[in-house]
Design an enzyme around this catalytic site. Structure first.
Site, mmCIF file in Angstrom:
data_model
loop_
_atom_site.group_PDB
_atom_site.id
_atom_site.type_symbol
_atom_site.label_atom_id
_atom_site.label_comp_id
_atom_site.label_asym_id
_atom_site.label_seq_id
_atom_site.Cartn_x
_atom_site.Cartn_y
_atom_site.Cartn_z
ATOM 1 N N ILE A 69 0.875 -1.165 0.000
ATOM 2 C CA ILE A 69 0.000 0.000 0.000
ATOM 3 C C ILE A 69 0.914 1.217 0.000
ATOM 4 O O ILE A 69 1.814 1.334 0.836
ATOM 5 C CB ILE A 69 -0.961 -0.003 1.210
ATOM 6 C CG1 ILE A 69 -1.857 1.240 1.204
ATOM 7 C CG2 ILE A 69 -0.234 -0.153 2.524
ATOM 8 C CD1 ILE A 69 -2.958 1.201 2.264
ATOM 9 N N SER A 70 0.733 2.095 -0.965
ATOM 10 C CA SER A 70 1.639 3.234 -1.135
ATOM 11 C C SER A 70 1.544 4.190 0.045
ATOM 12 O O SER A 70 0.533 4.245 0.755
ATOM 13 C CB SER A 70 1.307 3.991 -2.421
ATOM 14 O OG SER A 70 1.508 3.189 -3.551
#
Length: 222
Positions: A69-70
């Site tokens: 997840i960025s």
């Protein structure tokens, strides 16, 4: 029910929200609509297990299937660059955790999000249902070919790095539409590119250095 980390014990309360939004502004996320959308989407709902305690830090975190997840600032800057309008139809290539699509759902009329990993799309659907996000369609597909039957799209966001903006996806962009895509080799720093489709071709604008997992053809065996 899938064993998804939902951020219990961390709490996206008023103080955390204030700190979260402050760090986004410090990194250059200034669009009020984007900030409001990110305020309404609890990142802790998309982070698994013991990583939930770090959900509000500006760092990427691991999720299923070797994906990440960025970091929130990158999500915010990409969303800001996309310049989503309320009546837009948006294609996201790379559902991942579902966090980005959830934010887009507060900004656009309709979101289509696709991922090659069936377990990721399944988990994202569970979270979207729990959050009451009814304008997102989640599909398990080879993202490099997009969704030609649903296009053309006003906006396309690609959350995996391609060596070049994929031709099939460029052709699914409306004239006047915008694509945001990381471009470069997977083992090096990549460039985030904003592509605008014109009547006569495409305009390319380099935004910032980023690091993303590679865009892989085919669907995964999971």
């Amino acid at each position: 029910m899938s064993d998804l980390g939902r951020g219990e014990g961390t709490g996206f309360d008023a103080e955390r929200k204030m700190q979260f939004l402050y760090q986004l502004r410090q990194k250059g996320v200034m669009d009020k609509r984007v900030l409001t959308a990110m305020e309404h989407v609890d990142r802790g709902a998309f982070v698994r297990g013991h990583f939930a305690s770090r959900a509000y830090e500006d760092v990427p975190l691991p999720i299923s299937s070797g994906q990440t997840i960025s970091q929130p600032s990158v999500v915010g800057l990409m969303t800001q660059a996309l310049n989503v309008q309320p009546r837009d139809t948006v294609l996201e290539v790379g559902t991942g955790s579902g966090y980005q699509a959830a934010i887009l759902s507060h900004l656009a009329r309709r979101i289509y999000t696709i991922d090659r990993h069936r377990n990721l799309t399944r988990e994202a659907e569970i979270i979207f249902t729990r959050m009451g996000l009814v304008n997102i369609t989640v599909l398990t597909r080879d993202g490099s070919f997009g969704l030609p039957d649903q296009g053309p799209f006003d906006r396309i966001l690609i959350t995996a790095a391609a060596e070049d903006p994929p031709g099939p996806l460029l052709q699914q962009l409306k004239v006047g539409g915008v694509m945001v895509v990381p471009v470069g080799q997977s083992d090096t720093v990549q460039s985030l590119i904003k592509v605008t489709r014109l009547e006569t071709g495409f305009d390319y604008d380099e935004l910032m250095p980023v690091r993303f997992v590679p865009l892989v053809e085919g669907t995964a065996r999971d």
